[in-house]
Design a protein around this motif. Structure first.
Motif, PDB file in Angstrom:
ATOM      1  N   ASN A  34       0.806  -1.226   0.000  1.00  7.76           N
ATOM      2  CA  ASN A  34       0.000   0.000   0.000  1.00  7.76           C
ATOM      3  C   ASN A  34       0.834   1.268   0.000  1.00  7.76           C
ATOM      4  OD1 ASN A  34      -2.330  -1.440   0.011  1.00  7.76           O
ATOM      5  ND2 ASN A  34      -2.761  -1.175   2.179  1.00  7.76           N
ATOM      6  N   GLY A  35       2.122   1.149   0.212  1.00  4.91           N
ATOM      7  CA  GLY A  35       2.985   2.306   0.246  1.00  4.91           C
ATOM      8  C   GLY A  35       4.443   1.903   0.235  1.00  4.91           C
ATOM      9  N   VAL A  36       5.309   2.896   0.315  1.00  2.00           N
ATOM     10  CA  VAL A  36       6.747   2.670   0.233  1.00  2.00           C
ATOM     11  C   VAL A  36       7.242   1.830   1.411  1.00  2.00           C
ATOM     12  CG1 VAL A  36       9.004   3.819   0.177  1.00  2.00           C
ATOM     13  CG2 VAL A  36       7.087   4.787  -1.101  1.00  2.00           C
ATOM     14  N   ASP A  37       6.717   2.074   2.606  1.00  2.00           N
ATOM     15  CA  ASP A  37       7.180   1.326   3.780  1.00  2.00           C
ATOM     16  C   ASP A  37       6.896  -0.173   3.639  1.00  2.00           C
ATOM     17  OD1 ASP A  37       8.094   3.673   4.921  1.00  2.00           O
ATOM     18  OD2 ASP A  37       6.224   4.039   6.000  1.00  2.00           O
ATOM     19  N   GLU A  38       5.678  -0.519   3.193  1.00  2.00           N
ATOM     20  CA  GLU A  38       5.352  -1.929   2.978  1.00  2.00           C
ATOM     21  C   GLU A  38       6.207  -2.524   1.862  1.00  2.00           C
ATOM     22  OE1 GLU A  38       1.249  -3.071   2.486  1.00  2.00           O
ATOM     23  OE2 GLU A  38       0.613  -1.581   3.970  1.00  2.00           O
ATOM     24  N   ALA A  39       6.457  -1.745   0.828  1.00  3.84           N
ATOM     25  CA  ALA A  39       7.277  -2.227  -0.292  1.00  3.84           C
ATOM     26  C   ALA A  39       8.703  -2.522   0.163  1.00  3.84           C
ATOM     27  CB  ALA A  39       7.277  -1.196  -1.416  1.00  3.84           C
ATOM     28  N   GLU A  40       9.245  -1.688   1.060  1.00  2.00           N
ATOM     29  CA  GLU A  40      10.595  -1.920   1.587  1.00  2.00           C
ATOM     30  C   GLU A  40      10.698  -3.278   2.270  1.00  2.00           C
ATOM     31  OE1 GLU A  40      13.215   1.277   3.326  1.00  2.00           O
ATOM     32  OE2 GLU A  40      11.258   2.279   3.394  1.00  2.00           O
ATOM     33  N   ILE A  41       9.680  -3.640   3.024  1.00  2.00           N
ATOM     34  CA  ILE A  41       9.668  -4.942   3.711  1.00  2.00           C
ATOM     35  C   ILE A  41       9.684  -6.070   2.676  1.00  2.00           C
ATOM     36  CG2 ILE A  41       8.289  -6.459   5.188  1.00  2.00           C
ATOM     37  CD1 ILE A  41       7.273  -3.814   6.575  1.00  2.00           C
ATOM     38  N   LEU A  42       8.870  -5.935   1.634  1.00  2.00           N
ATOM     39  CA  LEU A  42       8.828  -6.960   0.590  1.00  2.00           C
ATOM     40  C   LEU A  42      10.166  -7.067  -0.146  1.00  2.00           C
ATOM     41  CD1 LEU A  42       5.270  -6.296  -0.875  1.00  2.00           C
ATOM     42  CD2 LEU A  42       5.985  -8.250   0.495  1.00  2.00           C
ATOM     43  N   LEU A  43      10.834  -5.925  -0.349  1.00  2.00           N
ATOM     44  CA  LEU A  43      12.126  -5.927  -1.040  1.00  2.00           C
ATOM     45  C   LEU A  43      13.195  -6.688  -0.264  1.00  2.00           C
ATOM     46  CD1 LEU A  43      12.427  -2.282  -2.411  1.00  2.00           C
ATOM     47  CD2 LEU A  43      12.224  -4.383  -3.729  1.00  2.00           C
ATOM     48  N   SER A  44      13.094  -6.666   1.048  1.00  2.00           N
ATOM     49  CA  SER A  44      14.087  -7.366   1.859  1.00  2.00           C
ATOM     50  C   SER A  44      13.857  -8.879   1.853  1.00  2.00           C
ATOM     51  CB  SER A  44      14.087  -6.838   3.294  1.00  2.00           C
ATOM     52  OG  SER A  44      12.850  -7.122   3.915  1.00  2.00           O
ATOM     53  N   LYS A  45      12.660  -9.328   1.431  1.00  2.00           N
ATOM     54  CA  LYS A  45      12.324 -10.743   1.462  1.00  2.00           C
ATOM     55  C   LYS A  45      12.340 -11.412   0.093  1.00  2.00           C
ATOM     56  CE  LYS A  45       9.169 -10.144   5.362  1.00  2.00           C
ATOM     57  NZ  LYS A  45       7.773 -10.254   5.792  1.00  2.00           N
ATOM     58  N   GLN A  46      12.299 -10.629  -0.973  1.00  2.00           N
ATOM     59  CA  GLN A  46      12.050 -11.201  -2.289  1.00  2.00           C
ATOM     60  C   GLN A  46      12.768 -10.419  -3.386  1.00  2.00           C
ATOM     61  OE1 GLN A  46       7.847 -11.613  -2.586  1.00  2.00           O
ATOM     62  NE2 GLN A  46       7.897 -12.567  -4.583  1.00  2.00           N
ATOM     63  N   VAL A  47      13.089 -11.083  -4.489  1.00  2.00           N
ATOM     64  CA  VAL A  47      13.692 -10.428  -5.649  1.00  2.00           C
ATOM     65  C   VAL A  47      12.600 -10.251  -6.701  1.00  2.00           C
ATOM     66  CG1 VAL A  47      15.384 -10.656  -7.500  1.00  2.00           C
ATOM     67  CG2 VAL A  47      15.960 -11.421  -5.192  1.00  2.00           C
ATOM     68  N   PHE A  48      12.514  -9.058  -7.252  1.00  2.00           N
ATOM     69  CA  PHE A  48      11.491  -8.746  -8.247  1.00  2.00           C
ATOM     70  C   PHE A  48      12.142  -8.463  -9.592  1.00  2.00           C
ATOM     71  CE2 PHE A  48       9.663  -7.602  -4.161  1.00  2.00           C
ATOM     72  CZ  PHE A  48       8.443  -8.259  -4.225  1.00  2.00           C
ATOM     73  N   GLN A  49      11.508  -8.960 -10.656  1.00  2.00           N
ATOM     74  CA  GLN A  49      11.966  -8.657 -12.000  1.00  2.00           C
ATOM     75  C   GLN A  49      11.307  -7.377 -12.520  1.00  2.00           C
ATOM     76  OE1 GLN A  49      10.921 -12.006 -11.216  1.00  2.00           O
ATOM     77  NE2 GLN A  49      13.093 -12.306 -10.794  1.00  2.00           N
ATOM     78  N   LYS A  50      10.089  -7.099 -12.015  1.00  2.00           N
ATOM     79  CA  LYS A  50       9.339  -5.933 -12.472  1.00  2.00           C
ATOM     80  C   LYS A  50       8.615  -5.297 -11.294  1.00  2.00           C
ATOM     81  CE  LYS A  50       8.919  -7.726 -17.072  1.00  2.00           C
ATOM     82  NZ  LYS A  50       8.132  -8.149 -18.165  1.00  2.00           N
ATOM     83  N   ALA A  51       8.361  -3.988 -11.430  1.00  2.00           N
ATOM     84  CA  ALA A  51       7.616  -3.266 -10.398  1.00  2.00           C
ATOM     85  C   ALA A  51       6.740  -2.207 -11.057  1.00  2.00           C
ATOM     86  CB  ALA A  51       8.565  -2.614  -9.402  1.00  2.00           C
ATOM     87  N   LEU A  52       5.530  -2.070 -10.560  1.00  2.00           N
ATOM     88  CA  LEU A  52       4.591  -1.048 -10.999  1.00  2.00           C
ATOM     89  C   LEU A  52       4.324  -0.184  -9.772  1.00  2.00           C
ATOM     90  CD1 LEU A  52       2.817  -0.090 -13.355  1.00  2.00           C
ATOM     91  CD2 LEU A  52       1.045  -1.645 -12.558  1.00  2.00           C
ATOM     92  N   VAL A  53       4.785   1.070  -9.817  1.00  2.00           N
ATOM     93  CA  VAL A  53       4.795   1.925  -8.634  1.00  2.00           C
ATOM     94  C   VAL A  53       4.020   3.213  -8.888  1.00  2.00           C
ATOM     95  CG1 VAL A  53       6.294   3.173  -7.028  1.00  2.00           C
ATOM     96  CG2 VAL A  53       7.069   1.010  -8.009  1.00  2.00           C
TER      97      VAL A  53
END
Length: 176
Positions: A34-53
């Motif tokens: 829902n926001g940058v803070d939640e996205a930061e948590i996901l970034l620390s757990k997973q590798v993404f090939q694409k992002a829609l921001v």
């Protein structure tokens, strides 16, 4: 297409639900924030090939997430999506490392095409950009055409009173 991890970051829950379903149908594994803070948590757990921001969200801007994604996962293709488009934010998003830039509302076809087409950060910003009045006039004309000339539907789409729109339409086009 092999399954790719895609990070979807937007504070509009309805948009996130609709876009996530459409992307999942096309083979993506979606993680939503829902926001940058939640996205930061996901970034620390997973590798993404694409992002829609999304650009404008509660708290920090989506621009700060582009920087973070580029630092932690530089191979991730980031598409900046916004309802508040301007040349300045588009150029800034590209300079920070966004792969492409889309204006809302964007269809699933436009999103998928944006992941395949990189926009250059070397955008020439004109010395004399159009005035706000000219941009408004062009936007009204575009939305009017999308609504087949229906003034009431156009007023609803623009979020303005129908009489206000009628007054604006009676004026001559603003010069460049």
């Amino acid at each position: 297409m092999s399954e790719q991890n895609l990070l979807l970051v937007d504070d509009d829950k309805v948009f996130v639900d609709v876009m996530a379903r459409a992307l999942e149908k096309r083979g993506f594994k979606i993680s939503c924030a829902n926001g940058v803070d939640e996205a930061e948590i996901l970034l620390s757990k997973q590798v993404f090939q694409k992002a829609l921001v999304d650009l404008k969200m509660e708290g920090r801007s989506g621009l700060s997430l582009i920087e973070l994604l580029q630092a932690k996962q530089p191979k991730c293709r980031v598409i900046m999506l916004t309802g508040y488009s301007s040349i300045a934010t588009a150029v800034e998003a590209m300079r920070l490392g966004a792969y492409n830039y889309l204006c809302k509302p964007a269809s699933i076809k436009e999103v998928l095409a944006a992941f395949d087409t990189q926009v250059s950060a070397d955008v020439d910003v004109p010395d004399n950009p159009p005035s706000v009045e000219r941009v408004e006039w062009e936007h009204i004309q575009k939305v009017l055409a999308e609504n087949d000339g229906n003034v009431s539907a156009t007023a609803r789409a623009l979020g303005m009173h129908r009489r206000t729109l009628q007054r604006k339409l009676l004026k001559k086009p603003v010069r460049q």
